[in-house]
Design a protein around this motif. Structure first.
Motif, PDB file in Angstrom:
ATOM      1  N   TYR A 311      37.623 -23.343  13.018  1.00  0.00           N
ATOM      2  CA  TYR A 311      37.265 -24.743  13.278  1.00  0.00           C
ATOM      3  C   TYR A 311      35.930 -25.017  12.601  1.00  0.00           C
ATOM      4  O   TYR A 311      34.928 -24.365  12.898  1.00  0.00           O
ATOM      5  CB  TYR A 311      37.159 -24.950  14.784  1.00  0.00           C
ATOM      6  CG  TYR A 311      36.966 -26.378  15.240  1.00  0.00           C
ATOM      7  CD1 TYR A 311      38.057 -27.165  15.596  1.00  0.00           C
ATOM      8  CD2 TYR A 311      35.697 -26.935  15.349  1.00  0.00           C
ATOM      9  CE1 TYR A 311      37.887 -28.471  16.042  1.00  0.00           C
ATOM     10  CE2 TYR A 311      35.514 -28.237  15.793  1.00  0.00           C
ATOM     11  CZ  TYR A 311      36.611 -28.996  16.132  1.00  0.00           C
ATOM     12  OH  TYR A 311      36.432 -30.285  16.569  1.00  0.00           O
ATOM     13  N   ASP A 313      33.384 -28.236  11.722  1.00  0.00           N
ATOM     14  CA  ASP A 313      33.089 -29.650  11.942  1.00  0.00           C
ATOM     15  C   ASP A 313      31.742 -29.987  11.310  1.00  0.00           C
ATOM     16  O   ASP A 313      30.691 -29.567  11.794  1.00  0.00           O
ATOM     17  CB  ASP A 313      33.064 -29.953  13.444  1.00  0.00           C
ATOM     18  CG  ASP A 313      32.875 -31.447  13.731  1.00  0.00           C
ATOM     19  OD1 ASP A 313      32.677 -32.225  12.786  1.00  0.00           O
ATOM     20  OD2 ASP A 313      32.919 -31.819  14.928  1.00  0.00           O
ATOM     21  N   ARG A 333      41.904 -23.882  10.360  1.00  0.00           N
ATOM     22  CA  ARG A 333      42.959 -24.786  10.814  1.00  0.00           C
ATOM     23  C   ARG A 333      42.470 -26.239  10.920  1.00  0.00           C
ATOM     24  O   ARG A 333      43.250 -27.159  10.749  1.00  0.00           O
ATOM     25  CB  ARG A 333      43.505 -24.330  12.165  1.00  0.00           C
ATOM     26  CG  ARG A 333      44.311 -23.037  12.089  1.00  0.00           C
ATOM     27  CD  ARG A 333      44.779 -22.585  13.458  1.00  0.00           C
ATOM     28  NE  ARG A 333      45.560 -21.368  13.390  1.00  0.00           N
ATOM     29  CZ  ARG A 333      46.899 -21.312  13.337  1.00  0.00           C
ATOM     30  NH1 ARG A 333      47.596 -22.441  13.357  1.00  0.00           N
ATOM     31  NH2 ARG A 333      47.537 -20.163  13.281  1.00  0.00           N
ATOM     32  N   PHE A 334      41.190 -26.411  11.250  1.00  0.00           N
ATOM     33  CA  PHE A 334      40.657 -27.759  11.453  1.00  0.00           C
ATOM     34  C   PHE A 334      39.401 -27.924  10.600  1.00  0.00           C
ATOM     35  O   PHE A 334      38.423 -27.184  10.768  1.00  0.00           O
ATOM     36  CB  PHE A 334      40.337 -27.995  12.927  1.00  0.00           C
ATOM     37  CG  PHE A 334      41.539 -27.860  13.823  1.00  0.00           C
ATOM     38  CD1 PHE A 334      42.370 -28.953  14.045  1.00  0.00           C
ATOM     39  CD2 PHE A 334      41.845 -26.654  14.430  1.00  0.00           C
ATOM     40  CE1 PHE A 334      43.485 -28.827  14.859  1.00  0.00           C
ATOM     41  CE2 PHE A 334      42.960 -26.519  15.245  1.00  0.00           C
ATOM     42  CZ  PHE A 334      43.781 -27.610  15.451  1.00  0.00           C
ATOM     43  N   GLU A 357      45.887 -27.290   9.841  1.00  0.00           N
ATOM     44  CA  GLU A 357      46.581 -28.210  10.735  1.00  0.00           C
ATOM     45  C   GLU A 357      46.048 -29.626  10.627  1.00  0.00           C
ATOM     46  O   GLU A 357      46.800 -30.582  10.827  1.00  0.00           O
ATOM     47  CB  GLU A 357      46.459 -27.739  12.187  1.00  0.00           C
ATOM     48  CG  GLU A 357      47.173 -26.431  12.476  1.00  0.00           C
ATOM     49  CD  GLU A 357      47.118 -26.054  13.942  1.00  0.00           C
ATOM     50  OE1 GLU A 357      46.911 -26.957  14.784  1.00  0.00           O
ATOM     51  OE2 GLU A 357      47.267 -24.859  14.250  1.00  0.00           O
ATOM     52  N   ALA A 358      44.744 -29.769  10.334  1.00  0.00           N
ATOM     53  CA  ALA A 358      44.171 -31.116  10.262  1.00  0.00           C
ATOM     54  C   ALA A 358      42.938 -31.110   9.374  1.00  0.00           C
ATOM     55  O   ALA A 358      42.135 -30.167   9.405  1.00  0.00           O
ATOM     56  CB  ALA A 358      43.815 -31.619  11.659  1.00  0.00           C
TER      57      ALA A 358
END
Length: 440
Positions: A311, A313, A333-334, A357-358
């Motif tokens: 992840y 961000d 995945r993110f 995934e995104a």
């Protein structure tokens, strides 16, 4: 138990006698709670048990020093006006004070060799007596909860200089206080596993001595705007698993960040960070990295070499481009990159992130769909039929090329210049293409 001469009536006297009786074993647990019923102005404790469901408003408390077997003292608001000396309590393990209105606790004349849980909540305390942290013989057993907690005590400013003499606390929480810095000797509390520092608006320094905390696994610091840096020695702690430093004045991370091979979770969001150290690429176990709402204009290329990263961000920064090589982040995945200044020309190898995934690219400066959409996304998820979520909303994109129809994605185009009547969008809807477009 002896009580003062202001017990309201004989009925209450009977209730007290029913709830508290003499016992062969000395008192080990005292809990006083205020339910605004049955006020008692004076309560002298000797060797009586305080048990049952009856609670009384107590304005003073005396005689605790006679309870030589006392293990727990837990008093809720309003605390007695005058707290007596708690000396000569060799078995006292837990002290919990809520809304104590005095500025200082009485300086004990004795020590508390078994004390391993101190909880101060609310009230007017500004410090704690140094004697409460005097040396002890051994750590408590593994099943015992051990903590030093000071919460919502807005006047509290100072821990004593000797907390390291009592190395029993596994969790230390200093939150909602007026503390400006922690004592260097805090590093002597070698048993500590978790440190939480929240909503301390004057906290400006974390001691270097934390490097000696050989069992530290979690550090959580937030809402401390005066804190602009972390000690480089913090990252010498090889057991550190989780680092949260959120909504402070942090401007950067030490280059020693990459020295913590055990680090898995990092959240440094809502700060003033302008650069990330290149050493981040050495964090082989890092799974989640959140640095949203900072001032980061560029990323170190080493961030693409994190094999465990799941992840990432980096939304709400000042990024204009991304480093090539992101396809090497095999576990990612993110990928969240909204509200930056990203332009066209993003790395095409993003399509090689096999487990993706995104990816969120909303609110940037993209004028066309990224080239990585020309490829099938999420190719490593052969057993997962779900489409990769791609957010391109609020970008000045005007058209969609036919090559995007192979991307295996749900593409959000809300707030772009692409019309739902666009021929490629219509074709995707009519032909059952491996892509879906959304506008809301």
């Amino acid at each position: 138990m002896e009580t003062g001469n202001v017990i309201p009536d004989d009925g209450l006297r009977v209730a007290i006698n029913q709830a508290m009786g003499r016992t062969e074993n000395p008192l080990v647990d005292v809990t006083l709670r205020d339910i605004n019923v049955h006020p008692i102005r004076d309560l002298t404790v000797n060797t009586w048990s305080f048990v049952g469901e009856e609670y009384y408003l107590v304005e003073s408390l005396r005689g605790l020093e006679h309870l030589t077997s006392l293990r727990t003292l837990d008093v809720y608001e309003p605390w007695p006006v005058n707290l007596p000396d708690r000396s000569n309590l060799p078995h006292l393990e837990s002290l919990h004070l809520t809304s104590y209105n005095g500025e200082h606790l009485p300086e004990p004349t004795g020590s508390f060799p078994a004390l391993h849980s101190i909880i101060i909540e609310d009230g007017g305390l500004v410090d704690l007596p140094a004697a409460m942290f005097s040396p002890i013989g051994k750590d408590p057993g593994s099943s015992v909860s051990t903590q030093l907690t000071i919460e919502n005590a807005g006047h509290f400013t100072t821990l004593p200089d000797n907390p390291g003499q009592r190395p029993v606390f596994r969790a230390i929480t200093i939150s909602g206080t007026a503390t400006t810095e922690l004592p260097e000797s805090l590093g002597g509390v070698t048993s500590v596993e978790s440190i939480t520092l929240k909503k301390n608006p004057r906290l400006s320094r974390i001691p270097e001595g934390l490097a000696t905390l050989s069992n530290l696994t979690r550090v959580d610091i937030s809402w401390s705007p005066e804190l602009s840096s972390l000690p480089s020695s913090l990252f010498e702690v090889q057991t550190l698993d989780t680092l949260n430093v959120v909504r402070t004045g942090l401007t950067g991370l030490p280059s020693t960040l990459g020295d913590v091979s055990s680090l898995r979770l990092v959240d440094v969001s809502h700060n003033a960070i302008v650069t990330l150290p290149d050493s981040i690429g050495r964090l082989d176990k890092l799974e989640s990295f959140v640095a949203s709402a900072n001032r980061i204009p560029a990323l170190p290329s080493s961030i693409t070499a994190l094999p465990s990263l799941y992840y990432l961000d980096l939304s709400e920064n000042q990024l204009t481009t991304l480093p090539s090589g992101l396809g090497a982040a095999v576990g990612l995945r993110f990928l969240l990159l909204s509200h930056n200044q990203l332009n066209d020309g993003l790395p095409e190898d993003i399509s090689q992130i096999r487990l993706l995934e995104a990816i969120n690219l909303g609110n940037n400066n993209l004028t066309r769909t990224p080239a990585f959409l020309n490829h099938r996304l999420g190719q490593g998820r052969e057993n997962d039929d779900s489409l990769v979520n791609v957010h391109l909303n609020a970008n000045p994109i005007a058209t969609v090329p036919e090559s995007v129809l192979t991307s295996h994605a749900t593409i959000d185009l809300e707030g772009t210049n692409v019309s739902p009547e666009d021929p490629v969008v219509q074709r995707a809807n009519e032909d059952g293409s491996d892509v879906a477009f959304t506008f809301s």
